[in-house]
Write a protein that holds these residues in place. Structure first.
Motif, mmCIF file in Angstrom:
data_model
loop_
_atom_site.group_PDB
_atom_site.id
_atom_site.type_symbol
_atom_site.label_atom_id
_atom_site.label_comp_id
_atom_site.label_asym_id
_atom_site.label_seq_id
_atom_site.Cartn_x
_atom_site.Cartn_y
_atom_site.Cartn_z
ATOM 1 N N ALA A 194 0.824 -1.212 0.000
ATOM 2 C CA ALA A 194 0.000 0.000 0.000
ATOM 3 C C ALA A 194 0.860 1.265 0.000
ATOM 4 O O ALA A 194 0.456 2.297 -0.518
ATOM 5 C CB ALA A 194 -0.956 -0.007 1.183
ATOM 6 N N VAL A 195 2.062 1.179 0.559
ATOM 7 C CA VAL A 195 2.944 2.343 0.554
ATOM 8 C C VAL A 195 3.404 2.626 -0.873
ATOM 9 O O VAL A 195 3.368 3.772 -1.342
ATOM 10 C CB VAL A 195 4.172 2.129 1.468
ATOM 11 N N VAL A 196 3.816 1.554 -1.564
ATOM 12 C CA VAL A 196 4.232 1.724 -2.951
ATOM 13 C C VAL A 196 3.084 2.330 -3.743
ATOM 14 O O VAL A 196 3.259 3.278 -4.517
ATOM 15 C CB VAL A 196 4.637 0.358 -3.556
ATOM 16 N N PHE A 197 1.906 1.792 -3.507
ATOM 17 C CA PHE A 197 0.719 2.307 -4.182
ATOM 18 C C PHE A 197 0.561 3.809 -3.932
ATOM 19 O O PHE A 197 0.405 4.588 -4.856
ATOM 20 C CB PHE A 197 -0.516 1.550 -3.674
ATOM 21 N N LEU A 201 -0.320 9.022 -5.239
ATOM 22 C CA LEU A 201 -0.878 10.150 -4.486
ATOM 23 C C LEU A 201 0.011 11.389 -4.481
ATOM 24 O O LEU A 201 -0.364 12.402 -3.905
ATOM 25 C CB LEU A 201 -1.182 9.723 -3.044
ATOM 26 N N GLY A 202 1.178 11.296 -5.071
ATOM 27 C CA GLY A 202 2.051 12.469 -5.128
ATOM 28 C C GLY A 202 2.355 13.019 -3.751
ATOM 29 O O GLY A 202 2.787 12.287 -2.870
ATOM 30 N N MET A 240 0.491 13.707 -1.478
ATOM 31 C CA MET A 240 -0.344 13.144 -0.421
ATOM 32 C C MET A 240 0.050 11.708 -0.073
ATOM 33 O O MET A 240 -0.670 11.026 0.648
ATOM 34 C CB MET A 240 -1.817 13.152 -0.863
ATOM 35 N N ALA A 241 1.176 11.260 -0.587
ATOM 36 C CA ALA A 241 1.558 9.860 -0.417
ATOM 37 C C ALA A 241 1.609 9.431 1.050
ATOM 38 O O ALA A 241 1.359 8.278 1.372
ATOM 39 C CB ALA A 241 2.904 9.596 -1.080
ATOM 40 N N TRP A 242 1.913 10.354 1.932
ATOM 41 C CA TRP A 242 1.980 10.010 3.361
ATOM 42 C C TRP A 242 0.661 9.490 3.917
ATOM 43 O O TRP A 242 0.601 8.807 4.923
ATOM 44 C CB TRP A 242 2.412 11.236 4.178
ATOM 45 N N LEU A 243 -0.423 9.812 3.213
ATOM 46 C CA LEU A 243 -1.744 9.414 3.689
ATOM 47 C C LEU A 243 -1.869 7.896 3.812
ATOM 48 O O LEU A 243 -2.505 7.382 4.730
ATOM 49 C CB LEU A 243 -2.775 9.927 2.678
ATOM 50 N N MET A 244 -1.231 7.202 2.866
ATOM 51 C CA MET A 244 -1.372 5.751 2.813
ATOM 52 C C MET A 244 -0.727 5.065 4.029
ATOM 53 O O MET A 244 -1.425 4.378 4.769
ATOM 54 C CB MET A 244 -0.750 5.261 1.503
ATOM 55 N N PRO A 245 0.597 5.241 4.239
ATOM 56 C CA PRO A 245 1.161 4.579 5.423
ATOM 57 C C PRO A 245 0.486 5.052 6.710
ATOM 58 O O PRO A 245 0.282 4.258 7.618
ATOM 59 C CB PRO A 245 2.636 4.971 5.398
ATOM 60 N N LEU A 246 0.100 6.304 6.745
ATOM 61 C CA LEU A 246 -0.538 6.799 7.959
ATOM 62 C C LEU A 246 -1.848 6.057 8.223
ATOM 63 O O LEU A 246 -2.064 5.529 9.321
ATOM 64 C CB LEU A 246 -0.800 8.301 7.855
ATOM 65 N N SER A 247 -2.692 5.965 7.189
ATOM 66 C CA SER A 247 -3.979 5.324 7.475
ATOM 67 C C SER A 247 -3.809 3.833 7.733
ATOM 68 O O SER A 247 -4.541 3.259 8.544
ATOM 69 C CB SER A 247 -5.011 5.611 6.396
ATOM 70 N N VAL A 248 -2.835 3.204 7.072
ATOM 71 C CA VAL A 248 -2.639 1.783 7.354
ATOM 72 C C VAL A 248 -2.078 1.573 8.767
ATOM 73 O O VAL A 248 -2.506 0.666 9.477
ATOM 74 C CB VAL A 248 -1.738 1.100 6.301
ATOM 75 N N THR A 249 -1.153 2.420 9.180
ATOM 76 C CA THR A 249 -0.644 2.237 10.553
ATOM 77 C C THR A 249 -1.764 2.457 11.564
ATOM 78 O O THR A 249 -1.893 1.693 12.526
ATOM 79 C CB THR A 249 0.511 3.202 10.914
#
Ligand code: ARG
Length: 505
Positions: free
Chosen positions: A310-313, A318-319, A321-330
């Motif tokens: 999901a981080v790679v995704f 997300l450009g 906003m890419a931080w959104l992914m690891p944040l929401s998964v954590t």
């Protein structure tokens, strides 16, 4: 009894009854604390509050956790092709659906506390029931906790080291740190634990939505190159397929969670199967879409080697906003871990109150009313698993053990159709369904052992059977170890805990 009423009255686990949001808190239902279950004039008689919508929310909320963010890589590796892994993702959904429908019959037939424990007791007697509570407190719940915390660690660390492999020891330390924080939260207050739960469940839905919408966008943008030739390189070995199932089934685990709250479901004979028929396919569809989404931004090869898909995704799509992914998964995994520990604490509490574990584990903090000893005990086992295991090996270890008991529950259903034909069955599943699930679970248990006998399966099997060594002297003959009382008193003073009877009588 007054014990449990007092305990429930002060709120340990009471918040479970709100039905929605609390993904794992809905573990061993509220009544698990009440021995034989509520009676006519029981002041805390359970209200039937879970309707169709909260039923679906409960299922979806428990099932979606860490798995969909970590399993796709492993599943692809084990099947060799995206086509085959897709087939397995769908088959896992179907298997969960069939399993859950069978559990619906069990749950409406025997609404007393403890789900599997109660069914095994009815169908096979006390020792298999003991083995279940033994394995679930010592193996199943701690390994769930360890897997989820490791996934948390992976995502938390991966957020900082973009797309290269983070050192394992760092991931483990972060996982342990998360575990300690969660242990603290759960020992500190029940309300805190349940509020953490609700907030964090929302985060998980955000993560799922981002991935699905991102994928839809990418597809319309024409990124379908990785979806061509889906079955190239497929592996057909029996053991690989079975362990691929383990990986997939981890992401679906939790499908039986409504069984812990059957007593609170409005019109259960209708709403229970309906929630299952809506909830599980909904999760299956989400998982299918998420898998397709991942493949719109990375090749199967990249997916196999990526530590946190999901981080790679996020990075690719997300450009800024890419931080959104690891944040929401954590956040999502932290929430699942919190819920898992919460449920584990209650399970431990219930099992030790039945005399199946050490007495101290059923004690509750004298002011905070949290089951500290049980929580600490679980965290120690889970911590050891984090240190010595990897996500994949723990998933195999977990799934192997879990499916022994899921298969056992199917057998219990079939046996009781003959031995207890007159039990009321408000919902009756076609008998062929549990038969199919039973056969598949036998395959899932035996397949990997025959194909690739690894040490995890041996450990798991020994662990379960090891339960018998304890059962015979300590539970069956009720033998007391002489110095145990001293140790208990010492721990009681140290942790400020007391048996619930003394507190409320
Ligand atoms: N399916 C969940 C996940 O993907 C794990 C659920 C663990 N099982 C449970 N009964 N809470 O992380």
């Amino acid at each position: 009894g007054s014990t449990a009423n007092g305990l429930n009255g002060i709120g340990y686990g009471l918040d479970q009854r709100n039905g929605s949001g609390c993904q794992e808190g809905t573990g061993p239902g509220p009544d698990e604390l009440e021995g034989p279950g509520p009676t006519e004039n029981d002041p805390i008689h359970l209200k039937r509050r879970v309707g169709l919508v909260s039923g679906v929310a409960l299922i979806v909320g428990t099932m979606i956790g860490s798995g969909i963010f970590v399993s796709p890589s492993g599943l692809l590796e084990r099947t060799g092709s995206i086509g085959m892994s897709f087939v397995i993702w769908m088959a896992c959904g179907l298997l969960s659906l069939l399993g859950a429908l069978s559990y619906a019959e069990l749950g409406t037939m025997n609404t007393s506390s403890g789900a599997e424990y109660a069914y095994f007791m009815d169908a096979f007697g006390p020792s298999p029931a003991f083995l279940f509570s033994w394995a679930s407190t010592l193996v199943l719940k701690p390994s769930q906790m360890a897997i989820i915390c490791l996934s948390f660690g992976k995502y938390a660390v991966e957020a900082f080291v973009t797309e290269c492999e983070p050192p394992e020891i760092v991931v483990k330390m972060v996982a342990l740190l998360a575990m300690i924080v969660i242990l603290y939260v759960n020992c500190y207050s029940v309300n805190l634990a349940t509020s953490v739960q609700n907030v964090f469940t929302a985060a998980k839905l955000v993560a799922v939505l981002i991935v699905i919408l991102g994928g839809v966008y990418k597809i319309f943008d024409g990124n379908t190159q990785h979806l061509k030739q889906p079955f190239a390189n497929t592996q057909y070995s029996i053991g690989n397929i079975a362990t691929a199932f383990y990986t997939g089934l981890w992401a679906y685990d939790g499908w039986n969670n409504l069984n812990y709250v059957t007593e609170e479901i409005k019109n259960p004979s209708k709403n229970l199967p309906r929630s299952i028929i809506i909830g599980i396919p909904l999760v299956t569809i989400c998982y299918a879409l998420i898998n397709v989404s991942y493949l719109t931004v990375m090749s199967p090869m990249e997916m196999m080697t990526s530590e946190a898909v999901a981080v790679v995704f996020g990075n690719r799509l997300l450009g800024v906003m890419a931080w959104l992914m690891p944040l929401s998964v954590t956040i999502s995994t932290f929430g699942s871990a919190n819920g898992t520990l919460f449920a584990a604490g209650r399970l431990c509490f219930a099992a030790s109150r039945e005399g199946h574990l050490l007495d101290i584990l059923s004690y509750v903090h004298v002011r905070r009313y949290t089951p500290g000893p049980g929580l600490i005990f679980h965290s120690i086992i889970a911590g050891a698993m984090v240190l010595y295991g990897t996500i994949d090996s723990l998933i195999d270890f977990f799934s192997f053990t879990a499916w022994i008991f899921y298969g056992g529950a199917m057998l219990a259903l079939i046996v009781m159709r003959y031995t207890k034909p007159n039990y009321p069955r408000p919902y009756k599943v076609p008998l062929v369904i549990p038969c199919i699930v039973l056969l598949i679970s036998i395959y899932l248990i035996i397949g990997p052992i025959i194909d690739k006998p690894t040490i995890e399966y041996l450990y798991a099997a020994l662990f379960i059977l090891g339960g018998m060594i304890f059962y015979i002297p300590f539970v069956h003959y009720n033998y007391r170890v002489p110095c145990m009382d001293g140790v208990t008193v010492f721990l009681q003073l140290l942790l400020e805990v007391a048996p619930t009877t003394n507190m409320f009588d």
